[in-house]
Enzyme design. Structure first.
Site, PDB file in Angstrom:
ATOM      1  N   ASP A   1       0.255 -11.908  93.509  1.00 12.00           N
ATOM      2  CA  ASP A   1      -0.222 -13.289  93.623  1.00 12.00           C
ATOM      3  C   ASP A   1      -0.976 -13.718  92.363  1.00 12.00           C
ATOM      4  O   ASP A   1      -1.356 -14.882  92.229  1.00 12.00           O
ATOM      5  CB  ASP A   1      -1.061 -13.489  94.887  1.00 12.00           C
ATOM      6  CG  ASP A   1      -2.277 -12.589  94.938  1.00 12.00           C
ATOM      7  OD1 ASP A   1      -2.462 -11.779  94.009  1.00 12.00           O
ATOM      8  OD2 ASP A   1      -3.052 -12.700  95.919  1.00 12.00           O
ATOM      9  N   SER A   2      -1.148 -12.785  91.419  1.00 14.28           N
ATOM     10  CA  SER A   2      -1.685 -13.158  90.105  1.00 14.28           C
ATOM     11  C   SER A   2      -0.775 -14.190  89.446  1.00 14.28           C
ATOM     12  O   SER A   2      -1.167 -14.840  88.475  1.00 14.28           O
ATOM     13  CB  SER A   2      -1.830 -11.926  89.206  1.00 14.28           C
ATOM     14  OG  SER A   2      -0.627 -11.191  89.156  1.00 14.28           O
TER      15      SER A   2
ATOM     16  N   ASP B   1       3.468  -9.632  97.254  1.00  9.45           N
ATOM     17  CA  ASP B   1       2.066  -9.766  97.673  1.00  9.45           C
ATOM     18  C   ASP B   1       1.920 -10.722  98.849  1.00  9.45           C
ATOM     19  O   ASP B   1       2.434 -11.848  98.803  1.00  9.45           O
ATOM     20  CB  ASP B   1       1.260 -10.343  96.495  1.00  9.45           C
ATOM     21  CG  ASP B   1       0.070  -9.502  96.127  1.00  9.45           C
ATOM     22  OD1 ASP B   1      -0.313  -8.630  96.929  1.00  9.45           O
ATOM     23  OD2 ASP B   1      -0.468  -9.718  95.031  1.00  9.45           O
TER      24      ASP B   1
ATOM     25  N   LYS C   1       2.380  -6.099  99.994  1.00  6.85           N
ATOM     26  CA  LYS C   1       1.053  -5.573  99.659  1.00  6.85           C
ATOM     27  C   LYS C   1       0.002  -6.420 100.372  1.00  6.85           C
ATOM     28  O   LYS C   1       0.088  -7.647 100.365  1.00  6.85           O
ATOM     29  CB  LYS C   1       0.823  -5.591  98.149  1.00  6.85           C
ATOM     30  CG  LYS C   1      -0.579  -5.107  97.749  1.00  6.85           C
ATOM     31  CD  LYS C   1      -0.685  -4.741  96.284  1.00  6.85           C
ATOM     32  CE  LYS C   1      -0.772  -5.893  95.334  1.00  6.85           C
ATOM     33  NZ  LYS C   1      -1.898  -6.825  95.575  1.00  6.85           N
TER      34      LYS C   1
ATOM     35  N   GLU D   1      -4.135  -7.078 100.790  1.00  6.77           N
ATOM     36  CA  GLU D   1      -5.466  -6.842 100.235  1.00  6.77           C
ATOM     37  C   GLU D   1      -6.479  -6.579 101.342  1.00  6.77           C
ATOM     38  O   GLU D   1      -6.510  -7.295 102.348  1.00  6.77           O
ATOM     39  CB  GLU D   1      -5.941  -8.060  99.424  1.00  6.77           C
ATOM     40  CG  GLU D   1      -5.266  -8.184  98.088  1.00  6.77           C
ATOM     41  CD  GLU D   1      -5.932  -9.197  97.162  1.00  6.77           C
ATOM     42  OE1 GLU D   1      -7.067  -9.647  97.432  1.00  6.77           O
ATOM     43  OE2 GLU D   1      -5.290  -9.539  96.152  1.00  6.77           O
TER      44      GLU D   1
ATOM     45  N   GLU E   1      -8.340  -1.300  92.475  1.00 10.87           N
ATOM     46  CA  GLU E   1      -8.577  -2.198  91.337  1.00 10.87           C
ATOM     47  C   GLU E   1     -10.057  -2.230  90.970  1.00 10.87           C
ATOM     48  O   GLU E   1     -10.919  -2.500  91.826  1.00 10.87           O
ATOM     49  CB  GLU E   1      -8.081  -3.621  91.691  1.00 10.87           C
ATOM     50  CG  GLU E   1      -8.338  -4.613  90.561  1.00 10.87           C
ATOM     51  CD  GLU E   1      -7.508  -5.890  90.663  1.00 10.87           C
ATOM     52  OE1 GLU E   1      -6.644  -5.996  91.555  1.00 10.87           O
ATOM     53  OE2 GLU E   1      -7.736  -6.782  89.822  1.00 10.87           O
TER      54      GLU E   1
HETATM   55  O1  KIV Z   1      -1.473  -9.764  91.927  1.00 11.58           O
HETATM   56  C1  KIV Z   1      -1.516  -8.801  91.150  1.00 11.58           C
HETATM   57  O2  KIV Z   1      -1.063  -8.872  89.997  1.00 11.58           O
HETATM   58  C2  KIV Z   1      -2.124  -7.569  91.615  1.00 11.58           C
HETATM   59  C3  KIV Z   1      -2.295  -6.464  90.629  1.00 11.58           C
HETATM   60  C4  KIV Z   1      -3.389  -6.763  89.682  1.00 11.58           C
HETATM   61  C5  KIV Z   1      -2.480  -5.154  91.297  1.00 11.58           C
HETATM   62  O3  KIV Z   1      -2.466  -7.470  92.751  1.00 11.58           O
END
Ligand code: KIV
Length: 261
Positions: free
Chosen positions: A41-42, A80, A109, A111, A178
């Site tokens: 989600d970055s 994500d 993924k 969080e 992280e």
């Molecule tokens: O969203 C992302 O890029 C991440 C990584 C930094 C692990 O969760």
């Protein structure tokens, strides 16, 4: 690489993961040795210019997962689960999981761990591999008061350690750590059976992940302590574009050979 290979790698060799958000970079990464692609989600920040990952929505995530899956059909792709998508009850969570998996992800993924153990177990029992994510979980940046290293104080480290045991117990096949102290990451990596994949978590994790654009040096101003740059992408792109501009202005592009007769 498939989900079972993560387990085989634990204690045998380190796992590599990079973020990937689009078709053209997925096509390049498909031909590299990288183990795993994360549609993180970055992308809200890197691709869409927001100042946090809070702005990623499930539709946006699914759109990017679909593009990556087309470009890298043979890579293991993790999608994500975006901000609050696992916090509104079972049905919306499973709808979001379905969107990412049907867009082409091989795993999702999630969080955090607090209040989510049963939910993670349910997703896993539904046949969807789950990667955990602990430490500086960026979706909680407002709660953390900024992007800060987590687990420095003894009490915080114990909470993080317990969370790592929790996600492993819930059935996650791997967990991202992280921005946590290296000693804590080592302790967690030794204590749990699933691989840990670190970013800003020191050298003792079972694998490493970086944001592709950061490791390629696309943003010269972004220089966190943990980042190693493997290229100067900013100069590469700007020099190439400036050369194209100059050659166009000077009239030396295109040549005869680059023109149709
Ligand atoms: O969203 C992302 O890029 C991440 C990584 C930094 C692990 O969760």
């Amino acid at each position: 690489m498939n989900v079972l290979d993560f387990q085989t790698c634990k204690g045998t060799r380190k796992i590599s993961m990079v973020t990937c958000y689009d078709y053209w970079s997925a096509q390049i990464l498909e031909k590299t040795d990288i183990d795993c692609l994360l549609v993180g989600d970055s992308l809200a920040m890197v691709m869409h210019g927001y100042d946090s990952t809070v702005f990623a929505e499930i539709e946006l995530m699914a759109l990017h997962v679909r593009a990556v899956a087309k470009g890298a059909p043979d890579k293991f792709i993790v999608g994500d689960m975006p901000f609050l998508s696992t916090r509104k009850g079972l049905q919306p969570t499973m709808d979001a999981v379905q969107m990412l998996m049907q867009a082409g992800a091989n795993a999702v993924k999630v969080e955090g761990e607090a209040g989510q153990r049963e939910l993670i177990a349910h997703i896993v029992e539904s046949g969807v591999p789950v990667m955990g994510h602990l430490g500086l979980t960026p979706q909680s940046v407002n709660g953390f008061g900024g992007h800060k290293v987590q687990g420095r104080k003894d009490a915080d480290a114990e909470v993080l350690f317990a969370s790592a045991l929790g996600v492993a117990e819930a059935g996650c096949f791997a967990v991202v750590l992280e921005c946590v102290p290296a000693s804590l990451a080592r302790r967690i990596s030794q204590a749990i059976d699933i691989p840990t994949i670190g970013i800003g978590a020191g050298p003792h994790t079972d694998g490493q992940v970086l944001v592709l654009h950061d490791m390629l040096g696309m943003n010269p101003e972004f220089k966190p302590k943990f980042l190693r740059r493997y290229g100067d992408g900013f100069s590469l792109v700007s020099n190439a574009v400036n050369r194209f501009h100059a050659e166009t202005v000077q009239g030396c592009f295109p040549s005869q050979a680059e023109s149709y007769g």
